[in-house]
Design a protein around this motif. Structure first.
Motif, PDB file in Angstrom:
ATOM      1  N   ILE A  72       3.791  -7.419  -7.506  1.00 54.87           N
ATOM      2  CA  ILE A  72       3.019  -7.133  -6.417  1.00 54.87           C
ATOM      3  C   ILE A  72       1.690  -6.405  -6.570  1.00 54.87           C
ATOM      4  O   ILE A  72       1.790  -5.625  -7.337  1.00 54.87           O
ATOM      5  CB  ILE A  72       4.096  -6.090  -5.787  1.00 54.87           C
ATOM      6  CG1 ILE A  72       5.616  -6.949  -5.643  1.00 54.87           C
ATOM      7  CG2 ILE A  72       3.751  -5.845  -4.372  1.00 54.87           C
ATOM      8  CD1 ILE A  72       6.802  -5.666  -5.636  1.00 54.87           C
ATOM      9  N   LYS A  73       0.933  -7.076  -5.711  1.00 57.58           N
ATOM     10  CA  LYS A  73      -0.376  -6.550  -5.754  1.00 57.58           C
ATOM     11  C   LYS A  73      -1.167  -6.652  -4.245  1.00 57.58           C
ATOM     12  O   LYS A  73      -0.727  -7.394  -3.198  1.00 57.58           O
ATOM     13  CB  LYS A  73      -1.308  -7.486  -6.406  1.00 57.58           C
ATOM     14  CG  LYS A  73      -0.801  -7.871  -7.978  1.00 57.58           C
ATOM     15  CD  LYS A  73      -1.912  -8.561  -8.737  1.00 57.58           C
ATOM     16  CE  LYS A  73      -1.738  -8.393 -10.153  1.00 57.58           C
ATOM     17  NZ  LYS A  73      -2.749  -8.898 -11.092  1.00 57.58           N
ATOM     18  N   THR A  74      -2.003  -5.618  -4.169  1.00 59.56           N
ATOM     19  CA  THR A  74      -2.951  -5.717  -2.821  1.00 59.56           C
ATOM     20  C   THR A  74      -3.819  -6.786  -3.041  1.00 59.56           C
ATOM     21  O   THR A  74      -4.113  -7.416  -4.235  1.00 59.56           O
ATOM     22  CB  THR A  74      -3.516  -4.435  -2.717  1.00 59.56           C
ATOM     23  OG1 THR A  74      -4.452  -4.396  -3.806  1.00 59.56           O
ATOM     24  CG2 THR A  74      -2.687  -3.269  -2.857  1.00 59.56           C
ATOM     25  N   LEU A 109       0.637  -7.016   1.311  1.00 64.88           N
ATOM     26  CA  LEU A 109       0.838  -6.830  -0.052  1.00 64.88           C
ATOM     27  C   LEU A 109       1.473  -8.432  -0.766  1.00 64.88           C
ATOM     28  O   LEU A 109       2.189  -9.036   0.269  1.00 64.88           O
ATOM     29  CB  LEU A 109       1.903  -5.921  -0.430  1.00 64.88           C
ATOM     30  CG  LEU A 109       1.637  -4.484  -0.614  1.00 64.88           C
ATOM     31  CD1 LEU A 109       2.819  -3.665  -0.678  1.00 64.88           C
ATOM     32  CD2 LEU A 109       0.401  -4.167  -1.519  1.00 64.88           C
ATOM     33  N   LYS A 127       3.414  -4.026   6.490  1.00 66.00           N
ATOM     34  CA  LYS A 127       4.065  -2.602   6.805  1.00 66.00           C
ATOM     35  C   LYS A 127       4.137  -2.928   8.380  1.00 66.00           C
ATOM     36  O   LYS A 127       3.430  -3.769   8.903  1.00 66.00           O
ATOM     37  CB  LYS A 127       3.295  -1.351   6.284  1.00 66.00           C
ATOM     38  CG  LYS A 127       1.849  -1.398   7.039  1.00 66.00           C
ATOM     39  CD  LYS A 127       1.046  -0.191   6.583  1.00 66.00           C
ATOM     40  CE  LYS A 127      -0.085   0.296   7.486  1.00 66.00           C
ATOM     41  NZ  LYS A 127      -1.331  -0.200   6.949  1.00 66.00           N
ATOM     42  N   ALA A 176      10.265  -4.528  -2.057  1.00 68.25           N
ATOM     43  CA  ALA A 176       8.839  -3.910  -2.256  1.00 68.25           C
ATOM     44  C   ALA A 176       8.693  -3.240  -0.800  1.00 68.25           C
ATOM     45  O   ALA A 176       8.181  -2.267  -0.699  1.00 68.25           O
ATOM     46  CB  ALA A 176       7.856  -5.268  -2.244  1.00 68.25           C
ATOM     47  N   SER A 192      10.323  -0.039  -1.226  1.00 65.04           N
ATOM     48  CA  SER A 192       9.633   1.041  -2.133  1.00 65.04           C
ATOM     49  C   SER A 192       8.438   1.466  -1.648  1.00 65.04           C
ATOM     50  O   SER A 192       7.893   2.299  -1.669  1.00 65.04           O
ATOM     51  CB  SER A 192       9.840   0.605  -3.222  1.00 65.04           C
ATOM     52  OG  SER A 192       9.216  -0.723  -3.522  1.00 65.04           O
ATOM     53  N   TYR A 193       7.510   0.249  -1.107  1.00 66.90           N
ATOM     54  CA  TYR A 193       6.249   0.791  -0.636  1.00 66.90           C
ATOM     55  C   TYR A 193       6.072   1.108   0.762  1.00 66.90           C
ATOM     56  O   TYR A 193       5.432   2.025   1.218  1.00 66.90           O
ATOM     57  CB  TYR A 193       5.114  -0.736  -0.890  1.00 66.90           C
ATOM     58  CG  TYR A 193       4.883  -1.078  -2.010  1.00 66.90           C
ATOM     59  CD1 TYR A 193       3.652  -0.766  -2.678  1.00 66.90           C
ATOM     60  CD2 TYR A 193       5.710  -1.718  -2.740  1.00 66.90           C
ATOM     61  CE1 TYR A 193       3.378  -1.071  -3.935  1.00 66.90           C
ATOM     62  CE2 TYR A 193       5.342  -2.171  -4.068  1.00 66.90           C
ATOM     63  CZ  TYR A 193       4.189  -1.901  -4.535  1.00 66.90           C
ATOM     64  OH  TYR A 193       3.930  -2.239  -5.701  1.00 66.90           O
ATOM     65  N   PHE A 194       6.931   0.745   1.715  1.00 67.89           N
ATOM     66  CA  PHE A 194       6.789   1.155   2.986  1.00 67.89           C
ATOM     67  C   PHE A 194       7.929   2.170   3.751  1.00 67.89           C
ATOM     68  O   PHE A 194       7.863   2.521   4.842  1.00 67.89           O
ATOM     69  CB  PHE A 194       6.513   0.070   4.107  1.00 67.89           C
ATOM     70  CG  PHE A 194       5.784  -1.062   3.594  1.00 67.89           C
ATOM     71  CD1 PHE A 194       4.431  -0.574   3.036  1.00 67.89           C
ATOM     72  CD2 PHE A 194       5.861  -2.570   3.725  1.00 67.89           C
ATOM     73  CE1 PHE A 194       3.511  -1.545   3.013  1.00 67.89           C
ATOM     74  CE2 PHE A 194       5.109  -3.255   3.234  1.00 67.89           C
ATOM     75  CZ  PHE A 194       3.929  -2.937   2.934  1.00 67.89           C
ATOM     76  N   ASN A 195       9.067   2.253   2.656  1.00 64.75           N
ATOM     77  CA  ASN A 195      10.316   2.920   3.226  1.00 64.75           C
ATOM     78  C   ASN A 195      10.845   2.535   4.364  1.00 64.75           C
ATOM     79  O   ASN A 195      11.241   2.992   5.211  1.00 64.75           O
ATOM     80  CB  ASN A 195      10.054   4.529   3.399  1.00 64.75           C
ATOM     81  CG  ASN A 195      11.158   5.263   3.269  1.00 64.75           C
ATOM     82  OD1 ASN A 195      12.090   5.133   2.691  1.00 64.75           O
ATOM     83  ND2 ASN A 195      10.999   6.413   4.066  1.00 64.75           N
TER      84      ASN A 195
END
Length: 147
Positions: free
Chosen positions: A6-8, A47, A65, A100, A103-106
């Motif tokens: 997973i990458k920006t 992402l 997001k 993802a 974990s990244y955006f809750n």
């Protein structure tokens, strides 16, 4: 076995960017015979969920997001190379995307714009159709929600 990264946008290598765009073009433009603007200016906000097999990107999705695409978190541009679909990697890339988002955006609520012929696939992942079908780039789509 699928290896997920997973990458920006900024973290993508030039080769990864080329390979993911080539995969998206091979499926969404060539295979589906659909002329549309894939490069929509949204990749920079997303992402990127990259599915590698033997160091080659064979599955991909991008996630957003809440507020960057829909009001809810979202998954889009879900794609698996045509010669790899029998291995059901679509489930791997979708599950990795949902994880993802958590974990990244809750977030657990996810909205997608799904091609209608894939409705059962997305139902199997817990998505439910909302609203009426619509045309997006001349392909029937339906909004779907999970969570």
């Amino acid at each position: 076995m699928l290896s997920i990264k997973i990458k920006t946008f900024q973290e993508l290598t030039t080769q990864e960017l080329y390979d993911m765009l080539q995969l998206r073009s091979a499926v969404f433009v060539v295979e589906q015979d659909c002329v549309y603007q894939d490069l929509d200016g949204k990749d920079q906000k997303a992402l990127h969920v990259l599915g590698f097999k033997n160091d080659e990107i064979i599955a991909y999705a991008r996630i957003f997001k809440p507020g960057d695409y829909f009001n809810e978190a979202s998954i889009g541009r879900v794609v698996v190379a045509i010669n790899e679909r029998q291995y059901k990697y679509g489930y791997n890339i979708m599950n990795a995307s949902a994880e993802a988002i958590k974990s990244y955006f809750n977030e657990t609520k996810i909205k997608i714009s799904a091609q209608v012929y894939l409705k059962k696939f997305y139902n199997n992942l817990g998505f439910k159709a909302i609203g009426k079908e619509y045309l997006e780039d001349n392909i029937p789509h339906v909004a779907m929600l999970k969570g």
